[in-house]
Design a protein around this motif. Structure first.
Motif, PDB file in Angstrom:
ATOM      1  N   MET A 175     -23.612  33.058  48.717  1.00 19.10           N
ATOM      2  CA  MET A 175     -23.947  32.299  47.499  1.00 19.10           C
ATOM      3  C   MET A 175     -25.148  32.921  46.805  1.00 19.10           C
ATOM      4  N   ILE A 176     -26.112  33.301  47.616  1.00 22.44           N
ATOM      5  CA  ILE A 176     -27.316  33.921  47.040  1.00 22.44           C
ATOM      6  C   ILE A 176     -26.940  35.264  46.411  1.00 22.44           C
ATOM      7  N   ASP A 177     -26.118  36.032  47.126  1.00 22.80           N
ATOM      8  CA  ASP A 177     -25.686  37.338  46.601  1.00 22.80           C
ATOM      9  C   ASP A 177     -24.869  37.186  45.325  1.00 22.80           C
ATOM     10  N   GLU A 178     -24.191  36.045  45.193  1.00 24.46           N
ATOM     11  CA  GLU A 178     -23.381  35.821  43.983  1.00 24.46           C
ATOM     12  C   GLU A 178     -24.213  35.273  42.831  1.00 24.46           C
ATOM     13  N   ASP A 179     -25.532  35.392  42.983  1.00 25.24           N
ATOM     14  CA  ASP A 179     -26.464  35.051  41.903  1.00 25.24           C
ATOM     15  C   ASP A 179     -26.488  33.547  41.591  1.00 25.24           C
ATOM     16  N   LYS A 180     -26.289  32.760  42.601  1.00 24.50           N
ATOM     17  CA  LYS A 180     -26.321  31.313  42.384  1.00 24.50           C
ATOM     18  C   LYS A 180     -27.701  30.771  42.748  1.00 24.50           C
ATOM     19  N   ILE A 181     -27.992  29.628  42.185  1.00 29.17           N
ATOM     20  CA  ILE A 181     -29.240  28.956  42.557  1.00 29.17           C
ATOM     21  C   ILE A 181     -28.955  28.151  43.816  1.00 29.17           C
ATOM     22  N   VAL A 182     -29.747  28.386  44.847  1.00 26.02           N
ATOM     23  CA  VAL A 182     -29.545  27.640  46.092  1.00 26.02           C
ATOM     24  C   VAL A 182     -30.841  26.907  46.443  1.00 26.02           C
ATOM     25  N   ILE A 183     -30.715  25.607  46.605  1.00 23.54           N
ATOM     26  CA  ILE A 183     -31.868  24.815  47.051  1.00 23.54           C
ATOM     27  C   ILE A 183     -31.444  24.157  48.344  1.00 23.54           C
ATOM     28  N   PHE A 184     -32.229  24.323  49.371  1.00 17.24           N
ATOM     29  CA  PHE A 184     -31.893  23.525  50.544  1.00 17.24           C
ATOM     30  C   PHE A 184     -33.105  23.051  51.302  1.00 17.24           C
ATOM     31  N   SER A 185     -32.944  21.849  51.818  1.00 17.28           N
ATOM     32  CA  SER A 185     -34.022  21.278  52.610  1.00 17.28           C
ATOM     33  C   SER A 185     -33.626  21.409  54.061  1.00 17.28           C
ATOM     34  N   SER A 186     -34.613  21.659  54.877  1.00 14.10           N
ATOM     35  CA  SER A 186     -34.305  21.778  56.298  1.00 14.10           C
ATOM     36  C   SER A 186     -35.559  21.559  57.124  1.00 14.10           C
ATOM     37  N   HIS A 187     -35.327  21.127  58.337  1.00 13.55           N
ATOM     38  CA  HIS A 187     -36.441  21.024  59.279  1.00 13.55           C
ATOM     39  C   HIS A 187     -36.497  22.290  60.129  1.00 13.55           C
ATOM     40  N   GLN A 188     -35.377  23.043  60.040  1.00 19.04           N
ATOM     41  CA  GLN A 188     -35.319  24.242  60.878  1.00 19.04           C
ATOM     42  C   GLN A 188     -35.889  25.432  60.106  1.00 19.04           C
ATOM     43  N   MET A 189     -37.160  25.718  60.426  1.00 21.01           N
ATOM     44  CA  MET A 189     -37.904  26.724  59.662  1.00 21.01           C
ATOM     45  C   MET A 189     -37.256  28.103  59.729  1.00 21.01           C
ATOM     46  N   SER A 190     -36.623  28.393  60.880  1.00 19.31           N
ATOM     47  CA  SER A 190     -36.051  29.736  61.030  1.00 19.31           C
ATOM     48  C   SER A 190     -34.993  30.001  59.961  1.00 19.31           C
ATOM     49  N   TYR A 191     -34.193  28.971  59.612  1.00 20.40           N
ATOM     50  CA  TYR A 191     -33.160  29.150  58.593  1.00 20.40           C
ATOM     51  C   TYR A 191     -33.795  29.343  57.216  1.00 20.40           C
ATOM     52  N   VAL A 192     -34.810  28.558  56.959  1.00 16.52           N
ATOM     53  CA  VAL A 192     -35.473  28.650  55.656  1.00 16.52           C
ATOM     54  C   VAL A 192     -36.083  30.052  55.519  1.00 16.52           C
ATOM     55  N   GLU A 193     -36.683  30.480  56.599  1.00 15.35           N
ATOM     56  CA  GLU A 193     -37.343  31.785  56.601  1.00 15.35           C
ATOM     57  C   GLU A 193     -36.338  32.908  56.357  1.00 15.35           C
ATOM     58  N   GLU A 194     -35.143  32.685  56.863  1.00 17.68           N
ATOM     59  CA  GLU A 194     -34.123  33.720  56.778  1.00 17.68           C
ATOM     60  C   GLU A 194     -33.560  33.903  55.362  1.00 17.68           C
ATOM     61  N   PHE A 195     -33.374  32.772  54.647  1.00 15.26           N
ATOM     62  CA  PHE A 195     -32.711  32.870  53.333  1.00 15.26           C
ATOM     63  C   PHE A 195     -33.642  32.749  52.137  1.00 15.26           C
ATOM     64  N   CYS A 196     -34.732  32.045  52.330  1.00 14.71           N
ATOM     65  CA  CYS A 196     -35.451  31.599  51.141  1.00 14.71           C
ATOM     66  C   CYS A 196     -36.539  32.563  50.710  1.00 14.71           C
ATOM     67  N   GLU A 197     -36.434  32.962  49.454  1.00 12.55           N
ATOM     68  CA  GLU A 197     -37.508  33.753  48.878  1.00 12.55           C
ATOM     69  C   GLU A 197     -38.642  32.828  48.474  1.00 12.55           C
ATOM     70  N   ASP A 198     -38.256  31.595  48.106  1.00 11.62           N
ATOM     71  CA  ASP A 198     -39.266  30.643  47.637  1.00 11.62           C
ATOM     72  C   ASP A 198     -39.264  29.414  48.535  1.00 11.62           C
ATOM     73  N   ILE A 199     -40.437  28.819  48.659  1.00 10.32           N
ATOM     74  CA  ILE A 199     -40.499  27.549  49.395  1.00 10.32           C
ATOM     75  C   ILE A 199     -41.346  26.541  48.614  1.00 10.32           C
ATOM     76  N   ALA A 200     -41.115  25.278  48.914  1.00 10.14           N
ATOM     77  CA  ALA A 200     -41.993  24.227  48.402  1.00 10.14           C
ATOM     78  C   ALA A 200     -42.181  23.246  49.554  1.00 10.14           C
ATOM     79  N   ILE A 201     -43.414  23.129  49.992  1.00 10.18           N
ATOM     80  CA  ILE A 201     -43.683  22.182  51.081  1.00 10.18           C
ATOM     81  C   ILE A 201     -44.169  20.881  50.463  1.00 10.18           C
ATOM     82  N   ILE A 202     -43.437  19.821  50.773  1.00 10.04           N
ATOM     83  CA  ILE A 202     -43.791  18.507  50.219  1.00 10.04           C
ATOM     84  C   ILE A 202     -44.405  17.668  51.338  1.00 10.04           C
TER      85      ILE A 202
END
Lengths: 311, 421
Positions: A175-202
């Protein structure tokens, strides 16, 4: 495309849940929305999806006010739910049609995603007869059946076994490679770290940290090193540094085998190294500190809150 | 609009694919249709005049009531010989078999042993006691016996005064050739189908209303609602769901009613017009029933749908919909009771209220006097109220989407809507 959330506030009764949430995400990038339970992630996502109305603040897409109905959005809610008595294929086609795509296209997409998620054999089965993990995969396939430009996944990895997590990871990458906007919330930091160029900690309805993850990591690792010695325990090494370089080094943390140190007063790495060598310390590990997202999260949200989160 | 049709199609197919819906429709239609063919299949004795005529002098006085083994058996204890001529009793009571008892005790014993149905101990032309084991609500024996005693008294008087009884009788009760031409509506003919249609629409509203409410609540309880709400607008979802319920109800009741009426039409002669009062419904009444019934159905189903959105568990539906069910019941009973007085103020007022016009107006059309403008006005009120209730229902549905847990009070829901939350 650029999706911007600007200064959103939300109040439920007398409780102020969001205190001005702002962040932005662009096409081809993924944003990880992090925060402990009750921090306001799901409320933010629901405002994005127009399930709730914000009390103030707005959402923009490419500078224009964002109207959810004008765009194809794949939304995987935190509260998973589909029709348990309906067949997998039937409800996927229905959800695709509800999002405005023609019946034939919805059917083709349903089959495509069931194939992709290795679920084709279940297309004629009622949802309630599938395992929880497979139901979750059906939910994900239903999210993507409308060919969305924006994908919002609320805790997509919860309930998935490692094999299914792997499949989901590869789908998110596509999805990311297909130039889509991806937003996801997760408690599993390893996944966020793997895909996300950007983060927002609330935290407690406020964005306490946001931006490019690499920049954040760099900033958090600045002037910090990781140190361990082969001939001394971490306690002995701490005492040694406190004695020899009391106002030039600060111990900011420790892992099981290493100390994390911040250099003060422009103390260079050469000076630290020379001090260690001069005192015959057998250096085992000496390198720049690269904080993990977990470290950053803990540092921002607090050790105590992290413990509650894990509990 | 396109998405409304997607929801409509999906929800309607849910009904049509539902086995119990299909089986009920086919089975009820089949059984009811077959019942209408019954006189052609087995001999129901329709058309044979075996009804006893009470008190009519035209009846053959030699009619032997004991012909039938099943004939009602009555006892008479006549210690003073008031009934010197038992044929009077047999004429007045029709096919009843009369036996004489020796004493009051013997009469009571026979009745208690169920050897006789009832009995009379007569003292004089002006005094008797009636004995019966279980007295039915429709028991006419006492008044028939009084009539027989009256005849005996008249006969005795004529005999004592040298008068010809038959001559006197013909003067006091001459044969009158009376004809009735109903220029308006015949309540006696229209009452029963009106009664039936009020029950039919009541049953449709209650059963389909609960089905729609359950369908909404299930989407909350299985958490599908959030996916649906974020996929399309709540109006399409809500209206699609309710109107699919209306179409399913129309289909089911239309098929069943159509088959019954059609089958009866085919067998009307075989029935000897016996069920005309129930099944020979004029077209204009059916049309009014269809329009007002549909309006009333939608009016209440929108409310049921909204009530379904106020709760998260299907077991709480009755709690949430209790108030509306009470209103439906009150309207149902009020209209049924007032069917005897369709031009009265209660039915007139009810025929303009959207909560009751669905049954009160077609009752007036079927049995009372109603002007065309009244029908139009009532329908406009019903249609506008239904649209308003639909819009409010849709907003409640939207608002109740993510409110899981305890049922939301209707008053709080409306307050939230006013506040725009």
């Amino acid at each position: 495309m650029k999706l911007e959330v600007r200064n959103i506030t939300k109040k439920f009764g007398d409780t102020q849940v969001l205190h001005g949430i702002s962040f932005a995400v662009e096409s081809g990038r993924a944003l990880g929305l992090l925060g402990r339970n009750g921090a306001g992630k799901t409320t933010t996502i629901r405002i994005l999806m127009d399930v709730f109305h914000a009390n103030s603040g707005e959402v923009f897409l490419d500078g224009k006010k964002f109207n959810q109905r004008e765009h194809q959005i794949g939304y995987l809610p935190e509260e998973r739910g589909l029709y348990p008595k309906k067949t997998v294929f039937e409800q996927m086609v229905y959800l695709g049609r509800l999002r405005g795509i023609p019946k034939a296209k919805a059917a083709a997409n349903a089959r495509k995603w069931l194939d992709r998620l290795e679920m084709r054999e279940y297309e004629g089965r009622k949802l309630e007869t599938l395992s929880k993990g497979n139901q979750q995969k059906v939910q994900l396939a239903s999210t993507l059946v409308c060919d969305p430009q924006i994908i919002i996944l609320d805790e997509p990895f919860s309930g998935l076994d490692p094999v299914n997590s792997q499949i989901l990871q590869s789908v998110v990458r596509e999805m990311i490679d297909e130039d889509k906007i991806v937003i996801f919330s997760s408690h599993q930091m390893s996944y966020v770290e793997e895909f996300c160029e950007d983060i927002a900690i609330i935290n407690k309805g406020e964005v306490v940290l946001s931006g490019d993850l690499a920049d954040i990591k760099k900033r958090f690792g600045e002037n910090q090193i990781v140190l361990s010695a082969a001939d001394r325990s971490l306690d002995m090494l701490s005492s040694f540094l406190a004695e020899k370089m009391p106002d030039r080094l600060q111990i900011t943390g420790r892992t099981r085998d290493e100390l994390i140190l911040r250099s003060l007063k422009n103390t260079s790495r050469r000076e630290i190294l020379e001090c260690l060598l001069a005192n015959n310390i057998e250096i085992e590990h000496f390198e720049s500190y690269k904080p993990s997202l977990n470290d950053i999260f803990v540092s921002e949200v607090g050790e105590e809150e992290k413990k509650e989160e894990l509990a | 609009m396109k998405k409304f049709f997607v929801v409509l199609e999906y929800e309607l197919m849910n009904y049509l694919k539902n086995k119990s819906y299909m089986i009920t429709t086919i089975l009820v239609a089949l059984i009811a249709g077959l019942l209408m063919f019954l006189p052609n299949i087995i001999d129901l004795g329709i058309g044979e005049d075996d009804t006893p005529v009470s008190g009519g002098w035209e009846q053959d006085s030699d009619a032997d009531a004991s012909d039938s083994a099943d004939a009602e058996c009555m006892l008479l204890y006549d210690k003073n010989g008031v009934f010197s001529d038992m044929s009077v009793l047999q004429m007045v009571f029709g096919g009843v078999r009369w036996e004489k008892a020796d004493s009051v005790e013997a009469l009571k014993e026979k009745i208690e042993a169920r050897d006789a149905d009832a009995g009379f101990a007569v003292d004089s032309l002006n005094s008797f006691e009636y004995f019966v084991y279980n007295q039915s609500m429709m028991d006419m024996n006492q008044s028939l016996f009084e009539q027989a005693l009256g005849v005996m008294g008249q006969m005795k008087y004529c005999e004592e005064n040298g008068l010809d009884y038959e001559q006197v009788y013909n003067i006091f009760a001459p044969e009158i050739d009376a004809r009735v031409t109903v220029l308006g509506k015949n309540m006696a003919n229209n009452y029963w189908y009106c009664y039936g249609l009020v029950i039919v629409i009541f049953m449709i509203i209650i059963s389909y209303g609960v089905m729609v409410a359950t369908s909404v609540t299930q989407e909350k309880s299985n958490r599908t609602i959030e996916v649906l709400m974020t996929s399309t607008d709540p109006n399409s979802l809500f209206f699609g769901k309710v109107i699919a319920g209306a179409i399913a109800a129309l289909l089911q009741s239309g098929i069943v009613l159509g088959i019954i009426l059609g089958a009866y039409k085919l067998n009307q002669d075989a029935w000897g017009g016996m069920l005309d009062m129930v099944f020979d419904i004029p077209g204009n009444v059916l049309l009014t029933f269809a329009f007002f019934g549909l309006g009333g159905f939608l009016f209440y189903t929108f409310i049921y749908g909204a009530m379904g959105a106020l709760v998260s568990k299907t077991e709480d539906i009755n709690k949430a919909a209790g108030g509306i069910q009470m209103i439906i019941m009150i309207v149902y009973f009020a209209v049924l009771i007032q069917l005897m007085d369709v031009d009265g103020i209660v039915i007139k007022a009810a025929s303009f209220l959207p909560i009751s016009s669905y049954s009160a107006m077609f009752a007036r059309v079927a049995m009372g006097t109603v002007a065309a403008w009244e029908i139009v006005l009532s329908f406009v009120i019903l249609a506008v109220s239904t649209a308003v209730v639909g819009i409010i229902g849709s907003k409640i549905y939207r608002m109740g989407t993510l409110r899981y847990g305890n049922p939301i009070k209707l008053s709080s829901a409306l307050k939230n809507l006013r506040q725009g939350n």
